[in-house]
Design an enzyme around this catalytic site. Sequence first.
Site, PDB file in Angstrom:
ATOM      1  N   CYS A 177      -4.556 -19.161  20.398  1.00  0.00           N
ATOM      2  CA  CYS A 177      -4.765 -17.762  21.418  1.00  0.00           C
ATOM      3  C   CYS A 177      -3.562 -16.926  21.222  1.00  0.00           C
ATOM      4  CB  CYS A 177      -4.599 -18.103  23.156  1.00  0.00           C
ATOM      5  SG  CYS A 177      -5.936 -19.261  23.810  1.00  0.00           S
ATOM      6  N   SER A 229      -0.070  -9.225  -0.893  1.00  0.00           N
ATOM      7  CA  SER A 229      -0.593 -11.661  -1.150  1.00  0.00           C
ATOM      8  C   SER A 229       0.398 -12.536  -2.064  1.00  0.00           C
ATOM      9  CB  SER A 229      -1.260 -11.334  -1.368  1.00  0.00           C
ATOM     10  OG  SER A 229      -2.434 -10.373  -0.686  1.00  0.00           O
ATOM     11  N   ASP A 248       1.857  -6.383  -4.484  1.00  0.00           N
ATOM     12  CA  ASP A 248       0.780  -6.928  -3.271  1.00  0.00           C
ATOM     13  C   ASP A 248       1.800  -8.191  -2.569  1.00  0.00           C
ATOM     14  OD1 ASP A 248      -2.354  -6.140  -2.464  1.00  0.00           O
ATOM     15  OD2 ASP A 248      -1.485  -7.218  -1.808  1.00  0.00           O
ATOM     16  N   THR A 294       1.694  -4.679   4.054  1.00  0.00           N
ATOM     17  CA  THR A 294       1.518  -4.882   5.568  1.00  0.00           C
ATOM     18  C   THR A 294       0.640  -7.055   5.489  1.00  0.00           C
ATOM     19  OG1 THR A 294      -0.735  -4.343   5.511  1.00  0.00           O
ATOM     20  CG2 THR A 294       1.269  -2.963   6.458  1.00  0.00           C
ATOM     21  N   ASP A 295       0.124  -7.334   4.583  1.00  0.00           N
ATOM     22  CA  ASP A 295      -0.557  -8.027   4.545  1.00  0.00           C
ATOM     23  C   ASP A 295      -0.243  -9.258   5.215  1.00  0.00           C
ATOM     24  OD1 ASP A 295      -2.981  -6.495   4.076  1.00  0.00           O
ATOM     25  OD2 ASP A 295      -3.381  -7.730   2.455  1.00  0.00           O
ATOM     26  N   THR A 302       0.665  -1.192   0.222  1.00  0.00           N
ATOM     27  CA  THR A 302       0.122   0.551   0.256  1.00  0.00           C
ATOM     28  C   THR A 302       0.435   1.170  -0.082  1.00  0.00           C
ATOM     29  OG1 THR A 302      -2.134  -1.066   1.801  1.00  0.00           O
ATOM     30  CG2 THR A 302      -2.053   1.072   1.455  1.00  0.00           C
ATOM     31  N   ARG A 337      -2.798 -26.103  14.995  1.00  0.00           N
ATOM     32  CA  ARG A 337      -3.140 -24.575  15.829  1.00  0.00           C
ATOM     33  C   ARG A 337      -4.126 -25.333  17.051  1.00  0.00           C
ATOM     34  NH1 ARG A 337      -5.817 -20.176  14.131  1.00  0.00           N
ATOM     35  NH2 ARG A 337      -5.163 -18.960  15.366  1.00  0.00           N
TER      36      ARG A 337
END
Length: 342
Positions: free
Chosen positions: A280, A60, A58, A90-91, A14, A247
């Site tokens: 968590c 991604s 990007d 940032t993604d 971005t 997870r």
Amino acid sequence: MSRSKILLIYTGGTIGMVQNIQTGALENCDFGTLVSCIPELALTSAEITSVSFRKPIDSSDMDPAAWSEIVHIISDNYEEYDGFVVLHGTDTMAFTASALSFMLEGLNKPVILTGSQIPLQSIRTDGKENLITAIEIAAAKDENGHPVVPEVCIYFHEKLMRGNRSSKVSASNLSAFVSSNYPLLAQTGTEISFHTEYIRSYDPSRVFKPHFLMEPSIVIFSLFPGIRQDIVESILRNESVKGVIFRTFGSGNAPQRKWLVDALSDAVKMGKVIVNITQCATGSVEMNKYETGLQLLEAGVISGRDITVEASITKLMFLLGHGIPQKEAMRRMSIPIAGEMS
Ligand code: ASP
């Protein structure tokens, strides 16, 4: 003291995007356009040289090949520069920061990733402060002329975080990243306050060794109440899967179902590395605390302790990418190799 030489590596994101007038969507622009938005770069305490991905992306679209390209840029220029700033979307920034922390073994110089939530070309951009402060941090030297932060970090909205301890937690807040299980390395306000007790120390005996191989045949598999046996088994019995980031609930717990324990233990026997991490946001896996965790330990699942999902997946990609045998990969997954777990 002479000005630090900083290499600015633009990968996309971005920070350097502009709005397409027809579609309204943000698209990458070239690095020249980006730099013209920040004349203040000339006023920093560093001597800056820049290099850009041929086609900025990007984040991604980040993948092991792009990580390897960043490692090539850093290693080819390692001796010539005092520090590196990587401009990144940032993604997936926390994945890249984690991957680089393993791929840049023996790093003794700052590698600071940053980006922004609002493009540099917008008047409310957060990119200018993020970029300028990231450069100041990468350029900072102590009284002996050594780098203050010789490790891979993310600098974002007043916080300097260890890269492999960071996660993106907001798609809209300017404070988009957290380091849930490790203290901040620095905080910025009117001054930059470094928390040196948490920063990896400079060590001249460390030998820099870049790595380029990552094994992507890994899956992140997240439990939820009611998860189906046939679906779990299809993942764990899949021959192509070499490692699983599992997870679990709370401190590393899973439903007490014989089929689940059998499937996990068979997967370990097939040679897969299975790492238990918690869903968590904070805290650690402790498999011997409850029976629901102990059964996993007995099945051969190893504890990822308080590692982030980003660090666990990239660490496993790194270890398996270097052909490390299952037992040794399991051992290294359970101990810190780049400050990624407590
Ligand atoms: N989609 C963008 C990216 O990660 C988001 C950003 O940079 O903030 O490249």
